[in-house]
Design an enzyme around this catalytic site. Structure first.
Site, PDB file in Angstrom:
ATOM      1  N   TYR A 167      -1.895 -11.667 -23.415  1.00  0.00           N
ATOM      2  CA  TYR A 167      -4.055 -12.677 -23.186  1.00  0.00           C
ATOM      3  C   TYR A 167      -3.242 -14.237 -22.844  1.00  0.00           C
ATOM      4  O   TYR A 167      -4.512 -14.812 -22.097  1.00  0.00           O
ATOM      5  CB  TYR A 167      -4.018 -12.818 -24.676  1.00  0.00           C
ATOM      6  CG  TYR A 167      -4.656 -11.215 -25.042  1.00  0.00           C
ATOM      7  CD1 TYR A 167      -6.230 -11.309 -24.659  1.00  0.00           C
ATOM      8  CD2 TYR A 167      -4.169 -10.219 -25.372  1.00  0.00           C
ATOM      9  CE1 TYR A 167      -6.937 -10.258 -24.863  1.00  0.00           C
ATOM     10  CE2 TYR A 167      -5.112  -9.292 -26.129  1.00  0.00           C
ATOM     11  CZ  TYR A 167      -6.097  -9.045 -25.296  1.00  0.00           C
ATOM     12  OH  TYR A 167      -6.834  -7.428 -25.551  1.00  0.00           O
ATOM     13  N   ILE A 188     -14.836 -11.372 -22.160  1.00  0.00           N
ATOM     14  CA  ILE A 188     -14.388 -11.948 -23.766  1.00  0.00           C
ATOM     15  C   ILE A 188     -13.897 -13.031 -22.690  1.00  0.00           C
ATOM     16  O   ILE A 188     -14.158 -13.705 -23.056  1.00  0.00           O
ATOM     17  CB  ILE A 188     -13.350 -11.373 -24.354  1.00  0.00           C
ATOM     18  CG1 ILE A 188     -11.957 -10.718 -23.130  1.00  0.00           C
ATOM     19  CG2 ILE A 188     -13.255 -10.303 -25.573  1.00  0.00           C
ATOM     20  CD1 ILE A 188     -10.804 -10.792 -23.566  1.00  0.00           C
ATOM     21  N   HIS A 210     -17.025  -7.532 -28.318  1.00  0.00           N
ATOM     22  CA  HIS A 210     -16.008  -7.372 -27.950  1.00  0.00           C
ATOM     23  C   HIS A 210     -14.617  -9.277 -28.217  1.00  0.00           C
ATOM     24  O   HIS A 210     -13.515  -8.581 -28.210  1.00  0.00           O
ATOM     25  CB  HIS A 210     -15.621  -6.845 -27.119  1.00  0.00           C
ATOM     26  CG  HIS A 210     -15.559  -5.422 -26.394  1.00  0.00           C
ATOM     27  ND1 HIS A 210     -15.300  -4.768 -25.767  1.00  0.00           N
ATOM     28  CD2 HIS A 210     -16.285  -5.190 -27.826  1.00  0.00           C
ATOM     29  CE1 HIS A 210     -15.897  -3.691 -26.163  1.00  0.00           C
ATOM     30  NE2 HIS A 210     -16.498  -3.366 -26.978  1.00  0.00           N
TER      31      HIS A 210
HETATM   32  C1  BJW Z   1     -19.056  -3.655 -10.907  1.00  0.00           C
HETATM   33  C2  BJW Z   1     -18.451  -4.379  -9.990  1.00  0.00           C
HETATM   34  C3  BJW Z   1     -19.473  -4.989  -9.253  1.00  0.00           C
HETATM   35  C4  BJW Z   1     -17.213  -2.675 -10.625  1.00  0.00           C
HETATM   36  N1  BJW Z   1     -20.632  -4.847  -9.556  1.00  0.00           N
HETATM   37  N2  BJW Z   1     -20.626  -3.085 -11.081  1.00  0.00           N
HETATM   38  C5  BJW Z   1     -16.847   7.818 -30.148  1.00  0.00           C
HETATM   39  C6  BJW Z   1     -16.456   8.611 -29.736  1.00  0.00           C
HETATM   40  C7  BJW Z   1     -15.239   8.867 -29.199  1.00  0.00           C
HETATM   41  C8  BJW Z   1     -14.789   7.338 -29.604  1.00  0.00           C
HETATM   42  C9  BJW Z   1     -14.574   6.527 -30.166  1.00  0.00           C
HETATM   43  C10 BJW Z   1     -15.956   6.876 -30.276  1.00  0.00           C
HETATM   44  N3  BJW Z   1     -16.517   5.096 -31.999  1.00  0.00           N
HETATM   45  C11 BJW Z   1     -14.916   4.717 -31.450  1.00  0.00           C
HETATM   46  C12 BJW Z   1     -14.344   5.571 -31.126  1.00  0.00           C
HETATM   47  C13 BJW Z   1     -12.296   4.964 -29.898  1.00  0.00           C
HETATM   48  C14 BJW Z   1     -13.364   3.769 -29.331  1.00  0.00           C
HETATM   49  C15 BJW Z   1     -13.572   4.383 -28.440  1.00  0.00           C
HETATM   50  O1  BJW Z   1     -14.385   4.305 -27.511  1.00  0.00           O
HETATM   51  N4  BJW Z   1     -12.484   5.254 -26.950  1.00  0.00           N
HETATM   52  C16 BJW Z   1     -13.068   5.421 -26.644  1.00  0.00           C
HETATM   53  C17 BJW Z   1     -12.140   4.866 -24.752  1.00  0.00           C
HETATM   54  C18 BJW Z   1     -13.490   7.233 -26.427  1.00  0.00           C
HETATM   55  N5  BJW Z   1     -13.697   2.509 -29.251  1.00  0.00           N
HETATM   56  C19 BJW Z   1     -13.801   1.453 -30.727  1.00  0.00           C
HETATM   57  O2  BJW Z   1     -12.232   1.756 -30.794  1.00  0.00           O
HETATM   58  C20 BJW Z   1     -14.376   0.979 -30.961  1.00  0.00           C
HETATM   59  N6  BJW Z   1     -14.453   0.459 -32.413  1.00  0.00           N
HETATM   60  C21 BJW Z   1     -15.424   1.396 -32.792  1.00  0.00           C
HETATM   61  O3  BJW Z   1     -16.122   2.186 -32.579  1.00  0.00           O
HETATM   62  O4  BJW Z   1     -14.655   0.741 -34.012  1.00  0.00           O
HETATM   63  C22 BJW Z   1     -15.925   1.212 -35.345  1.00  0.00           C
HETATM   64  C23 BJW Z   1     -17.845   0.523 -35.544  1.00  0.00           C
HETATM   65  C24 BJW Z   1     -18.474   0.892 -34.429  1.00  0.00           C
HETATM   66  C25 BJW Z   1     -19.844   0.353 -34.359  1.00  0.00           C
HETATM   67  C26 BJW Z   1     -19.588  -1.216 -35.894  1.00  0.00           C
HETATM   68  C27 BJW Z   1     -18.853  -1.271 -36.218  1.00  0.00           C
HETATM   69  C28 BJW Z   1     -17.489  -0.356 -36.229  1.00  0.00           C
HETATM   70  C29 BJW Z   1     -13.839  -1.026 -30.677  1.00  0.00           C
HETATM   71  C30 BJW Z   1     -13.778  -0.937 -29.282  1.00  0.00           C
HETATM   72  C31 BJW Z   1     -13.250  -2.261 -28.750  1.00  0.00           C
HETATM   73  C32 BJW Z   1     -12.483  -2.393 -26.192  1.00  0.00           C
HETATM   74  N7  BJW Z   1     -11.055  -3.243 -26.438  1.00  0.00           N
HETATM   75  C33 BJW Z   1     -11.315  -3.617 -25.085  1.00  0.00           C
HETATM   76  C34 BJW Z   1     -10.628  -4.465 -24.877  1.00  0.00           C
HETATM   77  C35 BJW Z   1     -11.453  -6.190 -25.490  1.00  0.00           C
HETATM   78  C36 BJW Z   1     -10.213  -7.013 -25.424  1.00  0.00           C
HETATM   79  C37 BJW Z   1      -9.965  -7.237 -23.953  1.00  0.00           C
HETATM   80  O5  BJW Z   1     -10.721  -7.451 -23.154  1.00  0.00           O
HETATM   81  O6  BJW Z   1      -8.931  -7.765 -23.698  1.00  0.00           O
HETATM   82  O7  BJW Z   1     -13.284  -4.245 -24.627  1.00  0.00           O
HETATM   83  S1  BJW Z   1     -10.736  -2.172 -24.259  1.00  0.00           S
HETATM   84  C38 BJW Z   1     -11.487  -2.524 -22.387  1.00  0.00           C
HETATM   85  O8  BJW Z   1     -12.869  -1.683 -23.150  1.00  0.00           O
HETATM   86  C39 BJW Z   1     -13.155  -4.069 -23.455  1.00  0.00           C
HETATM   87  C40 BJW Z   1     -13.919  -3.927 -22.315  1.00  0.00           C
HETATM   88  O9  BJW Z   1     -15.156  -4.535 -22.878  1.00  0.00           O
HETATM   89  C41 BJW Z   1     -14.721  -3.140 -22.614  1.00  0.00           C
HETATM   90  C42 BJW Z   1     -15.432  -1.569 -21.946  1.00  0.00           C
HETATM   91  O10 BJW Z   1     -14.443  -1.532 -20.488  1.00  0.00           O
HETATM   92  P1  BJW Z   1     -15.444  -1.740 -19.480  1.00  0.00           P
HETATM   93  O11 BJW Z   1     -16.189  -3.680 -19.586  1.00  0.00           O
HETATM   94  O12 BJW Z   1     -16.876  -1.039 -19.361  1.00  0.00           O
HETATM   95  O13 BJW Z   1     -15.029  -2.147 -18.034  1.00  0.00           O
HETATM   96  P2  BJW Z   1     -14.351  -0.784 -16.887  1.00  0.00           P
HETATM   97  O14 BJW Z   1     -13.537  -1.911 -16.576  1.00  0.00           O
HETATM   98  O15 BJW Z   1     -14.212   0.561 -18.119  1.00  0.00           O
HETATM   99  O16 BJW Z   1     -15.536  -0.419 -16.139  1.00  0.00           O
HETATM  100  C43 BJW Z   1     -15.980  -1.832 -14.543  1.00  0.00           C
HETATM  101  C44 BJW Z   1     -17.573  -1.173 -14.863  1.00  0.00           C
HETATM  102  O17 BJW Z   1     -18.001  -2.777 -13.395  1.00  0.00           O
HETATM  103  C45 BJW Z   1     -17.087   0.181 -13.669  1.00  0.00           C
HETATM  104  O18 BJW Z   1     -17.925   0.768 -13.437  1.00  0.00           O
HETATM  105  C46 BJW Z   1     -17.036  -0.380 -11.677  1.00  0.00           C
HETATM  106  O19 BJW Z   1     -17.752   0.637 -11.631  1.00  0.00           O
HETATM  107  C47 BJW Z   1     -18.590  -1.684 -12.488  1.00  0.00           C
HETATM  108  N8  BJW Z   1     -17.954  -1.981 -11.332  1.00  0.00           N
HETATM  109  N9  BJW Z   1     -17.415  -3.646  -9.852  1.00  0.00           N
HETATM  110  C48 BJW Z   1     -20.941  -4.519 -10.303  1.00  0.00           C
HETATM  111  N10 BJW Z   1     -18.907  -5.859  -8.338  1.00  0.00           N
END
Ligand code: BJW
Ligand code: ZN
Length: 269
Positions: free
Chosen positions: A71, A111, A127
């Site tokens: 981080y 973030i 997040h």
């Molecule tokens: C472009 C581009 C360009 C590139 N132009 N596009 C239900 C089912 C299954 C699992 C779960 C569920 N509910 C909960 C879970 C567990 C878990 C989860 O989701 N697991 C899955 C992996 C299956 N979720 C959690 O644990 C969450 N907590 C939770 O649900 O608690 C219960 C609750 C719910 C509601 C209220 C209260 C409580 C927490 C999730 C935390 C995620 N944390 C992270 C790290 C954050 C800190 C950090 O940055 O270090 O968040 S992980 C990471 O993934 C980060 C991101 O925000 C997140 C999403 O990723 P994102 O942004 O989509 O990035 P990428 O890389 O995946 O995609 C990039 C995209 O851009 C791609 O599509 C490219 O094609 C595109 N792209 N260039 C346009 N130029």
């Protein structure tokens, strides 16, 4: 034959012009053109670690020095990064909407603070934030822009995989000024709950919107992944902006393929 989703610019502009409540859901892809690595794309590795493997409470418990170095690296990286045309178009569009008595709100999974840096007001950060910290002992959360965040992290965190220094003793990692406890980044890791108030406000905005733009997210992480499909399911309009289709693309009315820094500005402004 029906073509769904459509990538018809004038049809989208007509929808945009009549929308009263717009929600913009963003992910790492919106910052990619600012030079910030996405999670699941190339650059999603830091040293030999998958970024998502470091974004867990277990990783922090096992090796707080390693997770702080990760981080710290990302905090320092921000000094060389700026909002790109996508962030700026969204901020400008929001200002435009305000003047017209329409509402437009950004809900981001990022973030990095780049939406705010571009001028977006009232961004919901699902997040957490890179420049906030929370005490693991007393729970107090504060903004923190120190560079480096503590002396021991100075010069550490290089993504160079060959470099392996001994871990920083936990006493020399960032500590709470109130109670001396170990600080952690105020971000949401896998398995952790989102801030309930932030989640409630995001959910409400999503429920009330008549148009949702989903920009640069793989939509693999819950609960954010459910937002845009939920909007589409109740018959409101969704437009996706990504460099490649996602699992939900076919549920949406519009899909604009390409780097969002290029696709968004001509459609929004
Ligand atoms: C472009 C581009 C360009 C590139 N132009 N596009 C239900 C089912 C299954 C699992 C779960 C569920 N509910 C909960 C879970 C567990 C878990 C989860 O989701 N697991 C899955 C992996 C299956 N979720 C959690 O644990 C969450 N907590 C939770 O649900 O608690 C219960 C609750 C719910 C509601 C209220 C209260 C409580 C927490 C999730 C935390 C995620 N944390 C992270 C790290 C954050 C800190 C950090 O940055 O270090 O968040 S992980 C990471 O993934 C980060 C991101 O925000 C997140 C999403 O990723 P994102 O942004 O989509 O990035 P990428 O890389 O995946 O995609 C990039 C995209 O851009 C791609 O599509 C490219 O094609 C595109 N792209 N260039 C346009 N130029
Ligand atoms: Zn404390």
């Amino acid at each position: 034959t029906t073509t769904r989703p459509s990538s018809d610019s004038s049809a989208f502009k007509a929808q945009l012009a009549q929308a009263q409540n717009i929600v913009i859901l963003t992910g790492a892809g919106v910052s990619a053109e600012s030079g910030i690595p996405t999670f699941r794309g190339p650059g999603g590795l830091w040293r030999t670690y998958q970024a998502t493997d470091l974004a867990t409470p277990q990783a922090f418990q096992r090796d707080p020095s390693l997770v702080w170095e990760f981080y710290h690296y990302r905090r320092e990286l921000m000094a060389t990064k700026a909002p790109n045309p996508a962030h700026r178009a969204l901020a400008q569009f929001e200002t435009q909407c305000e003047g017209q008595g329409r509402s437009c709100r950004v809900i981001t999974q990022n973030i990095d603070g780049l939406h705010q840096a571009a001028g977006s007001q009232d961004v919901l950060e699902l997040h957490g934030a890179l420049f906030r910290v929370r005490c693991t002992a007393c729970g107090v959360e504060t903004a923190n822009h120190d560079s480096p965040i503590c002396p021991a992290l100075h010069g550490r965190g290089q993504p160079d995989a060959h470099r392996s220094e001994p871990p920083i003793p936990v006493a020399s990692l960032p500590r709470c000024v109130d109670c001396g406890g170990l600080l952690r980044p105020a971000v949401v890791w896998f398995g952790e709950n989102l801030n309930p108030e932030v989640f409630r406000r995001a959910h409400q905005a999503v429920d009330e919107c008549d148009l949702c733009l989903v920009v640069g997210t793989s939509a693999l992480v819950y609960p954010a992944a459910l937002f845009a499909p939920g909007v589409a399911a109740r018959g409101a309009e969704v437009a996706e902006f990504n460099i490649e289709p996602t699992a939900s693309t076919s549920d949406y009315g519009f899909y604009f393929e390409g780097p969002c820094g290029q696709t968004l500005p001509p459609l929004l402004l």
